[in-house]
Design a protein around this motif. Sequence first.
Motif, PDB file in Angstrom:
ATOM      1  N   TYR A  37      61.772  23.428 -62.216  1.00  0.00           N
ATOM      2  CA  TYR A  37      61.440  21.869 -62.941  1.00  0.00           C
ATOM      3  C   TYR A  37      60.606  21.684 -62.019  1.00  0.00           C
ATOM      4  O   TYR A  37      59.242  21.760 -63.036  1.00  0.00           O
ATOM      5  CB  TYR A  37      62.465  21.619 -63.671  1.00  0.00           C
ATOM      6  N   HIS A  47      59.320  13.965 -59.822  1.00  0.00           N
ATOM      7  CA  HIS A  47      60.442  14.805 -60.587  1.00  0.00           C
ATOM      8  C   HIS A  47      61.587  14.783 -59.796  1.00  0.00           C
ATOM      9  O   HIS A  47      62.849  14.608 -60.164  1.00  0.00           O
ATOM     10  CB  HIS A  47      60.054  15.824 -60.840  1.00  0.00           C
ATOM     11  N   THR A 109      63.026   6.945 -65.133  1.00  0.00           N
ATOM     12  CA  THR A 109      62.333   6.650 -65.342  1.00  0.00           C
ATOM     13  C   THR A 109      61.542   6.682 -63.926  1.00  0.00           C
ATOM     14  O   THR A 109      61.778   6.406 -62.803  1.00  0.00           O
ATOM     15  CB  THR A 109      62.148   5.567 -65.843  1.00  0.00           C
TER      16      THR A 109
END
Length: 122
Positions: A37, A47, A109
Amino acid sequence: VRIRVGVDVVGVERLERLVRDDEDRQRELFTQRELDYCSGKRRQYEHMAVRFAAKEAVLKAMGLGLGACGWREIEVTRAESGVPSIVLHGRARALADERGIRSWRLTMTHTHRLAEAIAVAL
Ligand SMILES: CC(C)(COP(=O)(O)OP(=O)(O)OC[C@H]1O[C@@H](n2cnc3c(N)ncnc32)[C@H](O)[C@@H]1OP(=O)(O)O)[C@@H](O)C(=O)NCCC(=O)NCCS
């Protein structure tokens, strides 16, 4: 329902310095699904940083410290909608079972500098 929470914030640059050009370190910290991902993203280290924050948040929610289980045993998965969640494996799963934890909620976040995650254990 008894609820436990944990939070963590990670500096994106710090995480990048830790894992950039170090495949072994990446594989120590993240599952293949997580790496797949993140590596497909333009800001891959954001990420990764937020996933690392999530793993630390999960440890805190369980009242555990670093080293209680392997990093890959706490996996961040993602629904098609984008909603993230936690899947535990191996020792991490046993530690959650011992605490009577049945499920998790996760919110994350990130900006270019900081990545934050809050894990809730039910
Ligand atoms: C959820 C949303 C508000 C994220 O806001 P943002 O300010 O762009 O991004 P943030 O840095 O605050 O958060 C990103 C994280 O939110 C989480 N997230 C993504 N979609 C989510 C959703 N629908 N619900 C809850 N969390 C979500 C993910 O964990 C993501 O991190 P990841 O990509 O590393 O897994 C925004 O993506 C949105 O409005 N999504 C609604 C669904 C949508 O429009 N999808 C279109 C996909 S192309």
